[in-house]
Every structure is written in C-alpha cells, then in structure tokens.
Motif scaffolding. Structure first.
Motif, PDB file in Angstrom:
ATOM      1  N   ALA A  76      -3.775   0.540  -3.027  1.00  0.00           N
ATOM      2  CA  ALA A  76      -2.953  -0.651  -3.273  1.00  0.00           C
ATOM      3  C   ALA A  76      -1.925  -0.327  -4.348  1.00  0.00           C
ATOM      4  O   ALA A  76      -2.174   0.485  -5.233  1.00  0.00           O
ATOM      5  CB  ALA A  76      -3.840  -1.809  -3.706  1.00  0.00           C
ATOM      6  N   TYR A  94       0.824  -1.213   0.000  1.00  0.00           N
ATOM      7  CA  TYR A  94       0.000   0.000   0.000  1.00  0.00           C
ATOM      8  C   TYR A  94       0.848   1.248   0.000  1.00  0.00           C
ATOM      9  O   TYR A  94       1.948   1.268   0.559  1.00  0.00           O
ATOM     10  CB  TYR A  94      -0.888   0.037   1.257  1.00  0.00           C
ATOM     11  CG  TYR A  94      -1.941  -1.018   1.227  1.00  0.00           C
ATOM     12  CD1 TYR A  94      -3.103  -0.811   0.500  1.00  0.00           C
ATOM     13  CD2 TYR A  94      -1.744  -2.214   1.883  1.00  0.00           C
ATOM     14  CE1 TYR A  94      -4.061  -1.801   0.436  1.00  0.00           C
ATOM     15  CE2 TYR A  94      -2.700  -3.210   1.816  1.00  0.00           C
ATOM     16  CZ  TYR A  94      -3.851  -2.988   1.085  1.00  0.00           C
ATOM     17  OH  TYR A  94      -4.790  -3.972   1.009  1.00  0.00           O
ATOM     18  N   CYS A 138      -6.780  -6.565   0.923  1.00  0.00           N
ATOM     19  CA  CYS A 138      -5.823  -6.928   1.961  1.00  0.00           C
ATOM     20  C   CYS A 138      -6.119  -8.343   2.446  1.00  0.00           C
ATOM     21  O   CYS A 138      -7.251  -8.679   2.741  1.00  0.00           O
ATOM     22  CB  CYS A 138      -5.898  -5.955   3.129  1.00  0.00           C
ATOM     23  SG  CYS A 138      -4.505  -6.159   4.254  1.00  0.00           S
TER      24      CYS A 138
END
Ligand code: ADP
Ligand code: MG
Length: 394
Positions: A335, A243, A353
């Motif tokens: 992301a 991220y 995630c």
C-alpha cells in the motif's frame, strides 16, 4: 461582487514557520471556491491573509482592480462567517441582521427592507422578533449569514462555518449556504477540512497540503482526474486504494498490458493504455496504481467480466450499508502512503483494500472471492513523485 486574485501568497509566521507557500488562485466574479485540506495545512492562514487579519509575507492580493495587501481589514469590502458566529444575545434576529447597516448609518426604511429581503432568502421571516437563545443552531448560523449578506460585500469568507453543527443539520446547511450564495451571487472563498463539504458546495475546489496548492478543479474533474496520489486519496470516501504495481507489455501482439499487483496479474487492454499516452513511457517500470472502491465488484454478482481482469481476495471485513456493501480485503501488494493520514489509517485498520459491492453480494467474512477490476478507471501515478502519469501528457 468582484473577481479575486491571489498571486503567490506566502505566509511566514514570526517564529519562522511557513504556513502558506506561493498560493496562486483566481476566483471569478460570483464564484464559490472551496479551499480544502487536512487540519493544519494553512487554510485559515490563507483566509486570514485575505481578510487582512494576518499580514501577507509576500505575494499580491487583488479584489477587483484593488491591491489589498496593505489595506486595513475594515477598509476591505469583505464579510466573514466563522465557526463561532457571535450574535448579540440581547438583540432580536432583525436587529442582529441589521447591525452592520446601522453601523453604516443606513436609513431605517432601507434597513428594514434589506433585513426583510435577507430574512426571506434565509427563511427567517417568522423569527425576526426572537432572540438568538430561542433559535436552533442552524437558525443562528443563518442569522450570522444574514448579517454578512446585508452588507453586500464584494467577497464572502467562510472558515468552517458548519463544523459546530450536528451531522444532519450540516447537510441541510450545505445546501442552504450554496443556495444563498447563488441567490446573492457574491464571490465566496470557503474553507473546510471536510472533502464532502468541498465537493458538494464548490463550483471549484482547491486542495492544499502543507501550505502547498495541489490542484484546483471542478469537483467532477478532481474526482476523475486527481493530479497526484494525495488528491486521489483525499477526495472520495472511502478513499481510493493505492498500491505499488508494475505495468508491462504482455507477450501477445495485440498491445495488451499486464498490471502486476503483488502476486496477482490483471490484463489492461491496449485501448486503455492508448487512452493514456503518457503510460507508454512507464511500461516495464514500477508505478503506483489507484483503484476507486466503486471500480471493484463481486464477480459472483457481475458475472459478465473478462476473467483476466479479476483478482482473488479473502473477505476481511464486511459492512452492509443497505444500498451497497463495503468489503475490505488484503491485497498482497505494498500500500502507498499518499500523505493523507486518514486514508492510510483506513487502509491499515480495515484490511487495506476497500471495495464497494452491490448490495446483492453474498460475500461473507472469510470467503475466498473473485473481484472484477474495472480497468478503464485505473489511475496511474509516478512511483517517486506521486504525480499522475496521465496528467503529465496533457
Ligand atoms: N501565529 C502562528 N504562529 C506560528 N504558527 C502558526 C500560527 N498560526 C498557525 N500556525 C501554524 O500554521 C499552520 C497552519 O495553520 P492554519 O492555517 O490554522 O491551518 P488550518 O486552518 O488548515 O487547520 C499550522 O501548522 C499552525 O500550527
Ligand atoms: Mg483552520
């Protein structure tokens, strides 16, 4: 057996496409090196240059003391095992294995002895009089290995030799090939797109992307200290979560830092920052943070964890695997595309995630949960170059 050196090997195909760029690698005598990367990244091209099946555009290839660039394939002391192992269907297993020795006019008694020895290691002793059609896929693959082994080559080349086998057999053959290689001690250059195969078989693993070498390391080091975001995402399954984030000094005087991940904040203690000195330069700047799924845990299961090292999540997908439970949730953070197509798809498809929770988790789809972040294992990458920040300091 020999040490092998690839020095800045480059392949430009006649149509102008550069498939491999300045590939430099050294294999120690007897080493098992795996070259791994996504489909089309230049693995077979590299292997075929070593075999002499593709002309080397530039760079040098040494096996032992010998420069092989202009040596014909048949004069290189190299044996290859391919995905499509062509056995002679009309010959017995023993004759298939003995074939290269017959070509070399090795005497019959010696030939038989070598075949017997290879068959013992390959667990083919009871099948020597059978024809290939009477063997299982794994046994046929072992016959192909036997045929390569009896030549006692200086170097083994294997190009995805297991990709035609079913999943269970593949696991068995991974162990078998690694064991056989150890027994004979032949330097081996093994190519695969399968990172699990690479990690379980290689003494060292070389990761390649778009014809460019990314990192060469032991499986352990590759996993723990990936050199860049691509390697980080490519090695390990499920993939490392990546991220965009910001790292900043907290207000307290103790040197703790805050990792801002979307609208959430996680405290990164001063000791963690101190262990990665190169991070100091990045305080207050955007970074890419990498979190492996096993470094996220359900706070309801692991209750002993600092509360300021937790994030909130709403469970999106739950996959109970028995020994562990994969939980996917959305983080309100950007992301990062590591360049590994599979990894990004995984993030898109499953709620971005991924966490590997202990099987004891009671988290169900739709639940709002707290998630422990094991901040000691966070990896940080430069936002622009995607190079590991920690690695830059060493
Ligand atoms: N003879 C060729 N001419 C032009 N391009 C080729 C040729 N062979 C392979 N390529 C290209 O080179 C790249 C690398 O191919 P390859 O080494 O087979 O990849 P891998 O084995 O990693 O899947 C691919 O993009 C492929 O399309
Ligand atoms: Mg290939």
């Amino acid at each position: 057996m020999a040490a092998v050196t690839l020095s800045e090997l480059t392949k430009v195909y006649p149509n102008g496409f550069e498939a491999v760029t300045d590939l430099s690698l050294s294999l120690a005598d007897g080493e098992f090196l795996v070259l791994v990367g996504p489909s089309g990244c230049g693995k077979s091209t590299a292997l075929r240059m070593i075999a002499g099946l593709e002309k080397i555009t530039s760079g040098d290839l040494f096996v032992g003391e010998r420069r092989l660039n202009d040596v014909a394939p048949k004069d290189r002391d190299i044996a290859m095992v391919f995905q499509n192992y062509a056995l002679y269907p009309q010959m017995t297993v023993a004759d298939n294995i003995a074939f290269p020795l017959r070509l070399r006019k090795v005497r019959k008694t010696e030939r038989n002895e070598q075949v017997r020895q290879a068959a013992r290691v390959l667990e083919l002793t009871d099948y020597l009089e059978r024809k290939p059609a009477q063997l299982s896929g794994g046994q046929r693959q072992r016959v192909a290995m036997g045929r390569a082994i009896v030549r006692r080559p200086e170097l083994f080349l294997m190009d995805e030799p297991l990709s035609n086998l079913d999943a269970k057999l593949r696991v068995q053959m991974r162990a078998d090939i690694a064991g056989i290689q150890r027994e004979f001690g032949v330097t081996t250059f093994y190519v695969t797109h399968d990172q699990v195969e690479a990690m379980t078989m290689g003494d060292r693993v070389a990761v390649i992307k778009d014809g460019l070498l990314q990192q060469v390391d032991t499986p352990e080091d590759l996993y723990a200290r990936p050199a860049n975001a691509f390697v980080a995402a490519f090695i390990g399954s499920p993939s490392m979560n990546l991220y965009e984030a910001t790292l900043s000094r907290a207000d307290e005087p103790d040197g703790d830092c805050l990792l801002t991940l979307g609208d959430q904040r996680v405290t990164v203690p001063a000791s963690v920052i101190a262990a990665q000195p190169a991070l100091a330069e990045y305080l207050g700047r955007p970074v890419v943070v990498g979190i492996r799924p096993e470094h996220l845990e359900d706070a309801a299961v692991a209750t002993e964890h600092p509360d300021d090292q937790r994030i909130d999540a709403v469970v999106d997908v739950r996959e109970a695997l028995g020994a562990e439970t994969l939980v996917h949730f959305n983080l309100n953070a950007q992301a990062v595309d590591s360049g590994d197509p599979d990894a990004l798809d995984e993030m898109r498809d499953t709620g971005r995630c991924t966490a590997r929770f202990a099987a004891a988790t009671r988290a169900r789809v739709g639940d709002r949960i707290r998630v422990n972040v094991d901040v000691r294992h966070l990896r940080f990458f430069d936002r622009h170059s995607h190079e590991a920040i920690a690695a830059a300091a060493s």
